[in-house]
Write an enzyme that holds these catalytic residues in place. Structure first.
Site, PDB file in Angstrom:
ATOM      1  N   SER A 139     -11.213   6.225  -7.713  1.00  0.00           N
ATOM      2  CA  SER A 139     -11.820   5.044  -7.771  1.00  0.00           C
ATOM      3  C   SER A 139     -13.208   4.966  -7.784  1.00  0.00           C
ATOM      4  O   SER A 139     -14.145   3.974  -8.314  1.00  0.00           O
ATOM      5  CB  SER A 139     -11.272   3.991  -6.706  1.00  0.00           C
ATOM      6  OG  SER A 139     -11.744   4.452  -5.356  1.00  0.00           O
TER       7      SER A 139
ATOM      8  N   HIS B  28      -5.580   2.773 -10.386  1.00  0.00           N
ATOM      9  CA  HIS B  28      -6.616   2.581 -11.388  1.00  0.00           C
ATOM     10  C   HIS B  28      -6.343   3.169 -12.544  1.00  0.00           C
ATOM     11  O   HIS B  28      -7.004   3.494 -13.681  1.00  0.00           O
ATOM     12  CB  HIS B  28      -8.142   3.298 -10.845  1.00  0.00           C
ATOM     13  CG  HIS B  28      -8.830   2.588  -9.591  1.00  0.00           C
ATOM     14  ND1 HIS B  28      -9.794   1.284  -9.894  1.00  0.00           N
ATOM     15  CD2 HIS B  28      -8.348   2.691  -8.525  1.00  0.00           C
ATOM     16  CE1 HIS B  28      -9.871   1.073  -8.867  1.00  0.00           C
ATOM     17  NE2 HIS B  28      -9.393   1.590  -7.933  1.00  0.00           N
TER      18      HIS B  28
ATOM     19  N   LYS C 193      -5.419  -5.241  -9.892  1.00  0.00           N
ATOM     20  CA  LYS C 193      -6.386  -4.782 -11.054  1.00  0.00           C
ATOM     21  C   LYS C 193      -5.773  -5.014 -12.309  1.00  0.00           C
ATOM     22  O   LYS C 193      -6.058  -6.153 -12.824  1.00  0.00           O
ATOM     23  CB  LYS C 193      -6.371  -3.256 -10.899  1.00  0.00           C
ATOM     24  CG  LYS C 193      -7.284  -3.067  -9.526  1.00  0.00           C
ATOM     25  CD  LYS C 193      -7.142  -1.435  -9.202  1.00  0.00           C
ATOM     26  CE  LYS C 193      -8.073  -1.310  -7.723  1.00  0.00           C
ATOM     27  NZ  LYS C 193      -7.240  -1.896  -6.592  1.00  0.00           N
TER      28      LYS C 193
END
Length: 397
Positions: free
Chosen positions: A182, A210, A241
């Site tokens: 990240s 991610h 996300k």
């Protein structure tokens, strides 16, 4: 000693507040988008994890509204007891199918997912091999499990093998790594990790918070990116996300999922994901499946920004993801640069020690599939202007 003595303050943040450059807790007066209203000013947002640009998508928003109307605002209990809705089960089946796994279970947050998975599967007689740059939730999860943690140098496969050789043969072994890291935007060396796991009898877990929606032709993440979907034992991810919601998940074999469902204290003793959050995640997943071109658009805009910054002479960490960290070296430079950029209408995130080594402070920038090149041109020129104004240069070693 008074327990509360430590609350007097952390010097670096006290100093930043005194100088008027404290960079945290800025108030948003709009939803997450490529341009946001931050404290009354229109601001280009290059500091969020809204990778696919779905947080403001009308179909996602409407799905949440309809779920709120049908199911109410919350579930009033744990999934283990009264808190399982039919849409929880549907989301889990849809995710398992998308990720090419036998089964899936959901948690209330991404952080809780790591806590719940690792603490259930690992115990006092087990060993967890952990990349030094793994997310904080992985570190806390290993502590909660009481397993022995062995850290290996970031993406250093020689060090990982050296550490694996020290593990007793009678110990259960888990190698856990972020798929996309990240802070740096690095991609883990999954092929080598899988090979070492086979060699030493370990299991592999990838935190793909991610990676989902970012890597792979279809956005299925790190395992798809490397063609290793059948070689990764556990895939963990989050809805906050790419899936524009809140929650997290475990995708694995039916046997592993059933075990964790019945043994994970963070799962059993937490309320289930709210109906609106489930509906938003489902709709976001549906859009990702139907519009895989969003993944390409995301990486194209990140590549455009990366190339532009390099052309301007901005010192970045090289990579192939929508996370582009920019070196500013000194912590105070990070704070001042963030303030200057915000005043100029660009939001970025500061990353300072101990999150980075002393002398390697960063501006963490991240991008969205719906960003435009015009927005990128404006942002990169302002970043360059701030770096030049502050006289930021790579220190001589």
């Amino acid at each position: 000693m008074d327990l509360f003595a430590k609350t007097a303050g952390v010097q670096i943040y006290d100093t930043a507040k005194e100088k008027g450059v404290y960079p945290y807790f800025h108030e948003l007066c709009s939803g997450q988008n490529t341009v946001v209203d931050m404290e009354g000013k229109k601001t280009i947002m290059i500091g969020s994890n809204n990778y696919l640009g779905l947080t403001s998508h009308p179909e996602v928003v409407n799905a949440g509204i309809e779920a709120l109307k049908k199911y109410g605002s919350g579930c009033s209990g744990s999934r283990f007891l009264n808190g399982t809705l039919d849409i929880h089960v549907k989301l889990e089946k849809e995710l398992a199918d998308f990720l090419h796994k036998e089964a899936c279970m959901t948690f209330s947050t991404g952080f809780q997912s790591n806590l719940g998975i690792i603490s259930a599967l690992c115990g006092r007689h087990d060993v967890v091999l952990c990349d030094k740059e793994n997310h904080a939730s992985i570190y806390d999860a290993i502590k909660l499990s009481y397993a022995k943690m062995i850290r290996y140098e970031h993406n250093d496969m020689n060090d990982l093998e050296t550490k694996l050789k020290t593990v007793p043969e009678n110990a259960g072994v888990l190698i856990v790594t972020d798929g996309v890291f990240s802070m740096s935007g690095d991609i883990c060396k999954l092929p080598e990790i899988v090979e070492l796991a086979k060699k030493y009898g370990a299991r592999v877990m990838v935190d793909d918070a991610h990676g989902l929606g970012v890597l792979g032709k279809n956005g299925r993440g790190t395992a798809e990116h490397f063609g290793l979907e059948d070689q990764v034992d556990i895939i963990m991810g989050t809805f906050s996300k790419s899936l524009a919601s809140l929650g997290g998940y475990l995708a694995s074999s039916e046997r592993v999922v059933e075990y964790v469902k019945h043994c994970s204290r963070p799962y059993i003793f937490s309320a289930s994901i709210t109906p609106a959050s489930v509906a938003c995640a489902r709709q976001s997943l549906k859009i990702l499946r139907e519009e895989p071109q969003r993944v390409k658009a995301l990486n194209d805009i990140a590549d455009y920004m990366r190339a532009g910054l390099k052309k301007l002479g901005v010192d970045i960490i090289e990579g192939h993801t929508p996370i582009i960290p920019i070196y500013v070296y000194k912590d105070e430079h990070a704070f001042v640069a963030c303030k200057m950029l915000l005043e100029m209408g660009v939001y970025v995130n500061p990353v300072v020690s101990p999150a980075t080594p002393v002398g390697y402070a960063l501006l963490r920038t991240s991008y969205t599939a719906t960003h435009t090149k015009e927005q990128m041109d404006e942002a990169m020129l302002k970043i360059k202007q701030v770096i030049d104004t502050l006289g930021i240069k790579k220190p001589n070693n």
